[in-house]
Motif scaffolding. Structure first.
Motif, PDB file in Angstrom:
ATOM      1  N   GLN A 207       0.901  -1.408  -0.066  1.00 34.12           N
ATOM      2  CA  GLN A 207       0.073  -0.007   0.037  1.00 34.12           C
ATOM      3  C   GLN A 207       0.778   1.183  -0.068  1.00 34.12           C
ATOM      4  O   GLN A 207       0.371   2.202  -0.319  1.00 34.12           O
ATOM      5  CB  GLN A 207      -0.852   0.061   1.185  1.00 34.12           C
ATOM      6  CG  GLN A 207      -1.870  -0.720   1.064  1.00 34.12           C
ATOM      7  CD  GLN A 207      -2.812  -0.932   2.161  1.00 34.12           C
ATOM      8  OE1 GLN A 207      -3.554  -2.059   2.666  1.00 34.12           O
ATOM      9  NE2 GLN A 207      -3.166   0.240   2.722  1.00 34.12           N
ATOM     10  N   MET A 208       2.067   1.012   0.547  1.00 38.13           N
ATOM     11  CA  MET A 208       3.037   2.169   0.345  1.00 38.13           C
ATOM     12  C   MET A 208       3.347   2.807  -1.218  1.00 38.13           C
ATOM     13  O   MET A 208       3.452   3.942  -1.461  1.00 38.13           O
ATOM     14  CB  MET A 208       4.421   1.764   1.109  1.00 38.13           C
ATOM     15  CG  MET A 208       4.165   2.095   2.594  1.00 38.13           C
ATOM     16  SD  MET A 208       5.895   1.493   3.217  1.00 38.13           S
ATOM     17  CE  MET A 208       5.190   1.242   5.124  1.00 38.13           C
ATOM     18  N   MET A 209       3.255   1.565  -2.183  1.00 40.47           N
ATOM     19  CA  MET A 209       3.298   1.854  -3.444  1.00 40.47           C
ATOM     20  C   MET A 209       2.061   2.207  -4.146  1.00 40.47           C
ATOM     21  O   MET A 209       2.124   2.971  -5.011  1.00 40.47           O
ATOM     22  CB  MET A 209       4.063   0.437  -4.090  1.00 40.47           C
ATOM     23  CG  MET A 209       5.300   0.115  -3.571  1.00 40.47           C
ATOM     24  SD  MET A 209       6.113  -1.198  -4.200  1.00 40.47           S
ATOM     25  CE  MET A 209       5.000  -2.541  -3.990  1.00 40.47           C
ATOM     26  N   ASP A 210       0.962   1.693  -3.627  1.00 36.59           N
ATOM     27  CA  ASP A 210      -0.332   1.919  -4.238  1.00 36.59           C
ATOM     28  C   ASP A 210      -1.470   1.875  -3.002  1.00 36.59           C
ATOM     29  O   ASP A 210      -1.568   0.729  -2.621  1.00 36.59           O
ATOM     30  CB  ASP A 210      -0.787   1.025  -5.140  1.00 36.59           C
ATOM     31  CG  ASP A 210      -2.008   1.158  -5.878  1.00 36.59           C
ATOM     32  OD1 ASP A 210      -2.733   2.121  -5.626  1.00 36.59           O
ATOM     33  OD2 ASP A 210      -2.059   0.651  -6.955  1.00 36.59           O
ATOM     34  N   GLU A 211      -2.022   2.887  -2.647  1.00 40.26           N
ATOM     35  CA  GLU A 211      -2.816   2.831  -1.606  1.00 40.26           C
ATOM     36  C   GLU A 211      -4.250   2.075  -1.960  1.00 40.26           C
ATOM     37  O   GLU A 211      -4.941   1.622  -0.812  1.00 40.26           O
ATOM     38  CB  GLU A 211      -3.404   4.275  -1.298  1.00 40.26           C
ATOM     39  CG  GLU A 211      -4.030   5.128  -2.334  1.00 40.26           C
ATOM     40  CD  GLU A 211      -4.474   6.543  -1.975  1.00 40.26           C
ATOM     41  OE1 GLU A 211      -4.306   6.828  -0.704  1.00 40.26           O
ATOM     42  OE2 GLU A 211      -5.297   7.198  -2.525  1.00 40.26           O
ATOM     43  N   GLY A 212      -4.513   1.895  -3.197  1.00 36.45           N
ATOM     44  CA  GLY A 212      -5.654   0.978  -3.527  1.00 36.45           C
ATOM     45  C   GLY A 212      -5.362  -0.353  -3.551  1.00 36.45           C
ATOM     46  O   GLY A 212      -6.281  -1.357  -3.863  1.00 36.45           O
ATOM     47  N   PHE A 213      -4.120  -0.994  -3.089  1.00 33.53           N
ATOM     48  CA  PHE A 213      -3.861  -2.268  -3.335  1.00 33.53           C
ATOM     49  C   PHE A 213      -4.513  -3.086  -2.136  1.00 33.53           C
ATOM     50  O   PHE A 213      -4.651  -2.669  -1.250  1.00 33.53           O
ATOM     51  CB  PHE A 213      -2.072  -2.394  -3.035  1.00 33.53           C
ATOM     52  CG  PHE A 213      -1.666  -3.488  -3.922  1.00 33.53           C
ATOM     53  CD1 PHE A 213      -1.021  -3.431  -5.153  1.00 33.53           C
ATOM     54  CD2 PHE A 213      -1.380  -4.662  -3.160  1.00 33.53           C
ATOM     55  CE1 PHE A 213      -0.637  -4.499  -5.705  1.00 33.53           C
ATOM     56  CE2 PHE A 213      -0.747  -5.643  -3.732  1.00 33.53           C
ATOM     57  CZ  PHE A 213      -0.341  -5.712  -4.978  1.00 33.53           C
ATOM     58  N   VAL A 214      -5.020  -4.154  -2.744  1.00 34.36           N
ATOM     59  CA  VAL A 214      -6.045  -4.930  -1.970  1.00 34.36           C
ATOM     60  C   VAL A 214      -5.299  -6.396  -1.763  1.00 34.36           C
ATOM     61  O   VAL A 214      -4.543  -6.759  -2.556  1.00 34.36           O
ATOM     62  CB  VAL A 214      -7.377  -5.151  -2.221  1.00 34.36           C
ATOM     63  CG1 VAL A 214      -8.082  -3.699  -1.994  1.00 34.36           C
ATOM     64  CG2 VAL A 214      -7.489  -5.605  -3.544  1.00 34.36           C
ATOM     65  N   GLY A 215      -5.642  -7.171  -0.778  1.00 32.28           N
ATOM     66  CA  GLY A 215      -5.249  -8.478  -0.468  1.00 32.28           C
ATOM     67  C   GLY A 215      -6.270  -9.393  -0.656  1.00 32.28           C
ATOM     68  O   GLY A 215      -7.356  -9.306   0.353  1.00 32.28           O
TER      69      GLY A 215
END
Length: 274
Positions: free
Chosen positions: A113-121
């Motif tokens: 999320q530091m690279m992309d705040e929309g990143f999900v798991g």
């Protein structure tokens, strides 16, 4: 800003689940490809299965090279599907354990999320069973990480559950079908890599080499039984369905042509009477 929710088509869900069920001894992992709209809703369209360099029962990681290669593949998918596509998240399996992310999972998610705040798991809990009925149970959860520590103190990340909606699909898309076909190849390559490492040890005795050969052969047979066999059945079933649909469409075409012919004849008769 956290992602509002995630839309996961049922064919993409099937690919992730098939990958998760391919082995119950170690975790597997892949990347989610799609786009985010202006309402912060993630629309997943495809997945990229990752080959594991280190197979463990409680941990799996993405190398920077794999993430870079996945971004390139996402660009190719964007050109093929003619819409924006990028890496939106990751998924991995939890065989025989709870669906909830571990402390390591939460930390890994925070890093992405530091690279992309929309990143999900996404986590798929497989090979578990209901304690009361002893029936098999499959669970899936979607999450992000949030920092709960006060400002100025070391971050303390916790799980934030993201609503996940599985959307029905009328068919299996080409990217999903390609991923399913790649699965046996990826698993076989993992076994080949592990076996090649043992072959590089010169001091192994004959009995140990025979044992390694037997384990390698057994692993390939297991992949053929668990993955390749069902995949072949699925493809054959789809081929039959496509053949039946083609016949149905051919009949519809004949019916429409016959109807157009009748309308044309009626129109010709009407002109003649006038």
């Amino acid at each position: 800003m956290a992602t509002a929710c995630v839309y996961l088509p049922s064919d993409v869900y099937m690919v992730c689940l098939n990958h998760s069920l391919s082995t119950e001894r170690e975790e597997v992992m892949g990347l989610l490809i799609g786009e985010i709209d202006e309402k912060r809703i993630s629309h997943i369209s495809a997945v990229i299965m990752l080959r594991r360099s280190d197979k463990r029962k409680d941990r799996v990681e993405i190398s920077p090279e794999q993430l870079s290669d996945a971004s390139t593949q996402a660009e190719r998918l964007a050109q093929a599907l003619r819409r924006p596509m990028r890496v939106l998240g990751w998924y991995h399996s939890h065989p025989h354990i709870t669906v909830w992310p571990s402390h390591v999972d939460v930390q890994t998610q925070a890093m992405y999320q530091m690279m992309d705040e929309g990143f999900v798991g996404l986590i798929f809990s497989v090979f578990s069973e209901e304690s009361s009925t002893k029936h098999g149970r499959i669970q899936v959860t979607c999450f992000q990480s949030i920092n709960q520590s006060p400002e100025g103190e070391p971050p303390q990340y916790m799980r934030l559950e993201i609503p996940l909606h599985v959307i029905p699909s009328s068919h299996v898309t080409s990217p999903c079908l390609d991923a399913l076909v790649q699965l046996p190849r990826i698993l076989c390559q993992e076994e080949q890599d592990a076996y090649s490492l043992t072959c590089q040890i010169p001091e192994l005795d004959l009995l140990t080499r025979l044992h390694n050969n037997a384990v390698y052969t057994k692993s390939l047979c297991h992949i053929a039984e668990v993955v390749s066999g069902p995949l072949l059945q699925t493809l054959e079933s789809r081929l039959r369905q496509n053949a039946e649909r083609a016949k149905h469409l051919e009949k519809e075409k004949e019916r429409v042509l016959e109807k157009l012919k009748e309308l044309y004849e009626e129109k010709s008769e009407w002109k003649t009477t006038r």
